[in-house]
Scaffold this motif. Structure first.
Motif, PDB file in Angstrom:
ATOM      1  N   GLU A 160       0.857  -1.177   0.000  1.00 27.63           N
ATOM      2  CA  GLU A 160       0.000   0.000   0.000  1.00 27.63           C
ATOM      3  C   GLU A 160       0.898   1.234   0.000  1.00 27.63           C
ATOM      4  O   GLU A 160       1.831   1.315   0.801  1.00 27.63           O
ATOM      5  N   ALA A 161       0.646   2.171  -0.927  1.00 28.62           N
ATOM      6  CA  ALA A 161       1.546   3.318  -1.101  1.00 28.62           C
ATOM      7  C   ALA A 161       0.749   4.601  -1.245  1.00 28.62           C
ATOM      8  O   ALA A 161      -0.404   4.600  -1.687  1.00 28.62           O
ATOM      9  N   PHE A 162       1.391   5.708  -0.861  1.00 28.47           N
ATOM     10  CA  PHE A 162       0.780   7.033  -0.921  1.00 28.47           C
ATOM     11  C   PHE A 162       1.834   8.013  -1.410  1.00 28.47           C
ATOM     12  O   PHE A 162       2.936   8.083  -0.851  1.00 28.47           O
ATOM     13  N   ALA A 163       1.522   8.762  -2.480  1.00 26.86           N
ATOM     14  CA  ALA A 163       2.474   9.725  -3.036  1.00 26.86           C
ATOM     15  C   ALA A 163       2.596  10.933  -2.103  1.00 26.86           C
ATOM     16  O   ALA A 163       1.593  11.495  -1.663  1.00 26.86           O
ATOM     17  N   ILE A 164       3.836  11.337  -1.805  1.00 23.45           N
ATOM     18  CA  ILE A 164       4.037  12.446  -0.870  1.00 23.45           C
ATOM     19  C   ILE A 164       4.779  13.632  -1.490  1.00 23.45           C
ATOM     20  O   ILE A 164       4.750  14.722  -0.933  1.00 23.45           O
ATOM     21  N   ALA A 165       5.440  13.449  -2.633  1.00 21.63           N
ATOM     22  CA  ALA A 165       6.169  14.565  -3.249  1.00 21.63           C
ATOM     23  C   ALA A 165       6.587  14.185  -4.655  1.00 21.63           C
ATOM     24  O   ALA A 165       6.728  13.004  -4.985  1.00 21.63           O
ATOM     25  N   GLU A 166       6.775  15.199  -5.495  1.00 24.60           N
ATOM     26  CA  GLU A 166       7.317  14.965  -6.822  1.00 24.60           C
ATOM     27  C   GLU A 166       8.833  14.778  -6.745  1.00 24.60           C
ATOM     28  O   GLU A 166       9.498  15.336  -5.859  1.00 24.60           O
ATOM     29  N   ASN A 167       9.366  14.015  -7.684  1.00 26.00           N
ATOM     30  CA  ASN A 167      10.803  13.775  -7.749  1.00 26.00           C
ATOM     31  C   ASN A 167      11.287  14.073  -9.170  1.00 26.00           C
ATOM     32  O   ASN A 167      11.328  13.180 -10.019  1.00 26.00           O
ATOM     33  N   PRO A 168      11.642  15.333  -9.448  1.00 23.07           N
ATOM     34  CA  PRO A 168      12.069  15.681 -10.807  1.00 23.07           C
ATOM     35  C   PRO A 168      13.533  15.328 -11.050  1.00 23.07           C
ATOM     36  O   PRO A 168      14.418  15.761 -10.315  1.00 23.07           O
ATOM     37  N   LEU A 169      13.791  14.534 -12.083  1.00 21.33           N
ATOM     38  CA  LEU A 169      15.159  14.203 -12.492  1.00 21.33           C
ATOM     39  C   LEU A 169      15.598  15.165 -13.591  1.00 21.33           C
ATOM     40  O   LEU A 169      14.837  15.448 -14.520  1.00 21.33           O
ATOM     41  N   VAL A 170      16.827  15.673 -13.465  1.00 15.07           N
ATOM     42  CA  VAL A 170      17.348  16.646 -14.422  1.00 15.07           C
ATOM     43  C   VAL A 170      18.749  16.228 -14.855  1.00 15.07           C
ATOM     44  O   VAL A 170      19.403  15.416 -14.203  1.00 15.07           O
ATOM     45  N   VAL A 171      19.192  16.810 -15.979  1.00 16.34           N
ATOM     46  CA  VAL A 171      20.554  16.579 -16.473  1.00 16.34           C
ATOM     47  C   VAL A 171      21.419  17.752 -16.031  1.00 16.34           C
ATOM     48  O   VAL A 171      21.046  18.911 -16.227  1.00 16.34           O
ATOM     49  N   VAL A 172      22.572  17.477 -15.440  1.00 14.24           N
ATOM     50  CA  VAL A 172      23.466  18.542 -14.982  1.00 14.24           C
ATOM     51  C   VAL A 172      24.865  18.330 -15.543  1.00 14.24           C
ATOM     52  O   VAL A 172      25.251  17.222 -15.914  1.00 14.24           O
ATOM     53  N   ALA A 173      25.609  19.442 -15.584  1.00 17.24           N
ATOM     54  CA  ALA A 173      26.975  19.422 -16.096  1.00 17.24           C
ATOM     55  C   ALA A 173      27.787  20.471 -15.362  1.00 17.24           C
ATOM     56  O   ALA A 173      27.232  21.347 -14.673  1.00 17.24           O
ATOM     57  N   ALA A 174      29.100  20.393 -15.508  1.00 20.80           N
ATOM     58  CA  ALA A 174      29.971  21.455 -14.983  1.00 20.80           C
ATOM     59  C   ALA A 174      29.624  22.771 -15.674  1.00 20.80           C
ATOM     60  O   ALA A 174      29.200  22.774 -16.833  1.00 20.80           O
ATOM     61  N   PRO A 175      29.780  23.901 -14.994  1.00 18.53           N
ATOM     62  CA  PRO A 175      29.335  25.182 -15.551  1.00 18.53           C
ATOM     63  C   PRO A 175      30.048  25.605 -16.836  1.00 18.53           C
ATOM     64  O   PRO A 175      29.523  26.445 -17.574  1.00 18.53           O
ATOM     65  N   ASP A 176      31.210  25.035 -17.138  1.00 22.64           N
ATOM     66  CA  ASP A 176      31.915  25.401 -18.364  1.00 22.64           C
ATOM     67  C   ASP A 176      31.643  24.432 -19.512  1.00 22.64           C
ATOM     68  O   ASP A 176      32.296  24.507 -20.565  1.00 22.64           O
ATOM     69  N   HIS A 177      30.695  23.539 -19.348  1.00 23.97           N
ATOM     70  CA  HIS A 177      30.378  22.589 -20.417  1.00 23.97           C
ATOM     71  C   HIS A 177      29.710  23.332 -21.574  1.00 23.97           C
ATOM     72  O   HIS A 177      28.852  24.196 -21.352  1.00 23.97           O
ATOM     73  N   PRO A 178      30.059  23.031 -22.829  1.00 19.19           N
ATOM     74  CA  PRO A 178      29.481  23.741 -23.981  1.00 19.19           C
ATOM     75  C   PRO A 178      27.959  23.685 -24.049  1.00 19.19           C
ATOM     76  O   PRO A 178      27.327  24.635 -24.533  1.00 19.19           O
ATOM     77  N   LEU A 179      27.335  22.617 -23.551  1.00 18.40           N
ATOM     78  CA  LEU A 179      25.877  22.505 -23.636  1.00 18.40           C
ATOM     79  C   LEU A 179      25.147  23.428 -22.668  1.00 18.40           C
ATOM     80  O   LEU A 179      23.929  23.597 -22.785  1.00 18.40           O
ATOM     81  N   CYS A 180      25.866  24.030 -21.735  1.00 17.57           N
ATOM     82  CA  CYS A 180      25.211  24.921 -20.775  1.00 17.57           C
ATOM     83  C   CYS A 180      24.587  26.137 -21.468  1.00 17.57           C
ATOM     84  O   CYS A 180      23.617  26.713 -20.970  1.00 17.57           O
ATOM     85  N   ALA A 181      25.125  26.527 -22.599  1.00 14.63           N
ATOM     86  CA  ALA A 181      24.605  27.701 -23.311  1.00 14.63           C
ATOM     87  C   ALA A 181      23.491  27.337 -24.282  1.00 14.63           C
ATOM     88  O   ALA A 181      22.852  28.227 -24.854  1.00 14.63           O
TER      89      ALA A 181
END
Length: 298
Positions: A160-181
């Motif tokens: 038996e389960a009850f949802a208590i919060a959203e869990n958003p998964l995101v993609v992260v990189a170092a701040p100097d990565h070319p894809l950041c822009a």
């Protein structure tokens, strides 16, 4: 036979041995050295008048007496837990305990909820385990805790389960990565990007693999790491991209150590759930904690 010399501690050790079928792992689970654990099992075997285990090569097996003893130990310990619950019900919520297990990632948001509960019920003793998904499923199957905070609910258990919060998964990189822009990054652009991944079986790893499969890409896995903290450090050092819960990234994103990438299909929004076996008789503390979570979602 009168078993006057058998202790509850020894029964707990035998139950642990039956669970792990390995002397070293069972000793670690009971916070003992293998030698001290072995001595207690030997003393229990002497008290029962029969050997409890045997070794075949590197594998340990319980004897017939060992299986019978481990089964009795589990029944006795379960009955004592029920007695504790009954006594707690008589006392109300002034005293008692709450056994809670959670996935490692959940601790970043769940500790606040736990803190709220402890302030409301200072007489409750909290026994908390923070584990990975495989350990969580093992604990759930063995009914070792009252409540479990996890992401995906297992389909092969009566839960038996009850949802208590959203869990958003995101993609992260170092701040100097070319894809950041970049903006609205197509998944195909990640094809050749090395990824830092959680261990196989983790909910985050499985969500990442489902995303890769849906989009027909197979990025190289540069590293498989066992904790979110290690992955964050490796990503900040520029060793690769990472897919993590936004809950674990608050400080790194605010401090500029990591950047969230604008990838099409992200965030992947899952749910955090609180769960228990359907057949579980929840003690008063667990019922109160569950009700507090439900009120917070109302």
């Amino acid at each position: 036979m009168v078993l006057r010399r058998v202790t509850l501690h020894q029964l707990r050790l035998l139950a642990a041995l039956g669970q792990h079928m390995n002397m070293t792992r069972a000793a670690e689970g009971m916070h003992m050295t293998p030698s001290a654990f072995s001595i207690q099992i030997k003393q229990l075997a002497d008290a029962l008048g029969a050997p409890l285990h045997e070794q075949a090569g590197k594998k340990l097996f319980l004897t017939e007496a060992g299986h019978a003893g481990a089964r009795a130990a589990r029944e006795i310990l379960a009955r004592l837990d029920m007695l504790g619950q009954e006594l707690a019900e008589m006392r109300g919520l002034e005293r008692g305990e709450l056994r809670l297990a959670m996935i490692t990632t959940a601790r970043y948001f769940a500790t606040r909820l736990i803190g709220d509960f402890c302030r409301l019920h200072p007489g409750i003793e909290l026994i908390m385990e923070v584990v990975n998904r495989d350990q969580m499923l093992e604990r759930l199957a063995q009914n070792r805790d009252d409540l479990y905070i996890m992401g995906r609910i297992p389909k092969d258990m009566e839960v038996e389960a009850f949802a208590i919060a959203e869990n958003p998964l995101v993609v992260v990189a170092a701040p100097d990565h070319p894809l950041c822009a970049a903006r609205a990054i197509p998944p195909k652009s990640l094809e050749n990007e090395p990824f830092l991944l959680r261990e196989p079986g983790s909910g985050t790893r499985q969500a990442a693999e489902r995303f890769f499969a849906r989009n027909g890409i197979r990025p190289p896995a540069r590293m498989t790491l066992g904790s979110d903290e290690t992955i964050k450090q490796a990503a900040a050092a520029g060793l690769g991209l990472a897919i993590l819960s936004r809950h674990v990234l608050t400080l790194e994103l605010a401090g500029g150590l990591l950047r969230e990438l604008d990838v099409q299909g992200f965030p992947i929004v899952g749910q955090w759930n609180v769960a228990h076996l359907k057949a579980k008789r929840l003690p008063p503390a667990a019922t109160a904690f569950l009700e507090m979570l439900k009120r917070a979602q109302a």
